[in-house]
Scaffold this active site. Structure first.
Site, PDB file in Angstrom:
ATOM      1  N   LEU A  68       0.880  -1.160   0.000  1.00 30.98           N
ATOM      2  CA  LEU A  68       0.000   0.000   0.000  1.00 30.98           C
ATOM      3  C   LEU A  68       0.919   1.211   0.000  1.00 30.98           C
ATOM      4  O   LEU A  68       1.706   1.403   0.921  1.00 30.98           O
ATOM      5  CB  LEU A  68      -0.875  -0.009   1.254  1.00 30.98           C
ATOM      6  CG  LEU A  68      -1.746   1.213   1.550  1.00 30.98           C
ATOM      7  CD1 LEU A  68      -2.743   1.448   0.434  1.00 30.98           C
ATOM      8  CD2 LEU A  68      -2.471   1.033   2.878  1.00 30.98           C
ATOM      9  N   SER A  69       0.852   2.031  -1.051  1.00 29.97           N
ATOM     10  CA  SER A  69       1.813   3.114  -1.228  1.00 29.97           C
ATOM     11  C   SER A  69       1.780   4.122  -0.089  1.00 29.97           C
ATOM     12  O   SER A  69       0.751   4.336   0.559  1.00 29.97           O
ATOM     13  CB  SER A  69       1.556   3.843  -2.554  1.00 29.97           C
ATOM     14  OG  SER A  69       1.817   3.017  -3.657  1.00 29.97           O
ATOM     15  N   GLN A  70       2.918   4.751   0.133  1.00 29.57           N
ATOM     16  CA  GLN A  70       3.045   5.830   1.101  1.00 29.57           C
ATOM     17  C   GLN A  70       2.013   6.918   0.788  1.00 29.57           C
ATOM     18  O   GLN A  70       1.844   7.317  -0.371  1.00 29.57           O
ATOM     19  CB  GLN A  70       4.455   6.399   1.012  1.00 29.57           C
ATOM     20  CG  GLN A  70       4.736   7.586   1.904  1.00 29.57           C
ATOM     21  CD  GLN A  70       6.069   8.235   1.578  1.00 29.57           C
ATOM     22  OE1 GLN A  70       6.732   7.871   0.605  1.00 29.57           O
ATOM     23  NE2 GLN A  70       6.470   9.203   2.388  1.00 29.57           N
TER      24      GLN A  70
END
Length: 218
Positions: A68-70
């Site tokens: 899950l991207s920053q």
């Protein structure tokens, strides 16, 4: 803003607002993007064991060697896309569905491709939970895009190819913009704008993403 989204996870609203403030301090300028980040319950896109870390400004694992991207990079890529005011957006790499849900609140039509079937199915369930209805999902090799739904006036790539596949450039409408991390080891975020048969490329900042892989996982 989708009313269903506003009603989910209100107990973490203060935590989400702290994240929004950190993003603003990190350089995110779009009030529209920050508002959406502040409304969407990021914790529902993670397994319960990691949900307490949902509002940290960091990437988190979602299984299958994906992340899950920053939040900063989600906001940054969305802000860059929004500046060109697209209406039909293609996302490559649905992943958890978090970036997809952010896009759904800002663009009229969102098409999202995911190569890993279990991730796509979980993302579909989460989008239904949030009552999001302007997203179409496809299980396919993201590097090929979604040619029969193109052209798109915005394309966002959430995994890093060594270079941008020509298939994606061909699906970009004239005047459209593609935002993607590019590179194998030293990755950089790039913005590519199509002007007829020419593609204007601008390198923005160093990033770190999982690689864009071919094929599909059942």
């Amino acid at each position: 803003m989708n009313a269903q989204i506003e009603g989910i996870g209100m107990t973490s609203r203060r935590t989400r607002m702290r994240l929004v403030q950190r993003l603003r301090e990190s350089g995110i300028e779009s009030d529209k993007v920050l508002e959406v980040i502040g409304q969407i319950p990021r914790h529902i896109f993670l397994d319960e064991a990691l949900s307490h870390r949902a509002y940290e400004d960091t990437a988190l694992p979602i299984g299958y060697s994906q992340t899950l991207s920053q939040p900063y990079i989600v906001a940054r890529m969305t802000e860059l896309l929004l500046a060109h005011e697209p209406t039909r957006v293609l996302e490559l790499g649905t992943g958890s569905g978090y970036q997809t849900s952010v896009l759904s609140q800002l663009f009229k039509e969102v098409y999202s491709v995911e190569r890993i079937r279990p991730l796509q199915e979980r993302a579909r369930d989460r989008l239904r939970q949030l009552n999001i209805r302007n997203v179409m999902l496809k299980h396919a090799d993201g590097g090929m895009g979604w040619p029969d739904r193109g052209p798109f006036d915005g394309i966002i790539v959430t995994a890093a190819p060594v270079d941008v596949p020509k298939e994606l450039l061909e699906q970009l409408a004239d005047g459209g913009v593609l935002i993607a991390p590019v590179g194998e080891h030293d990755q950089v975020l790039v913005e590519i704008v199509r002007r007829g048969d020419n593609f204007e490329r601008r390198e923005l900042e160093p990033v770190k993403f999982v690689p864009l892989l071919g094929g599909v996982v059942r």
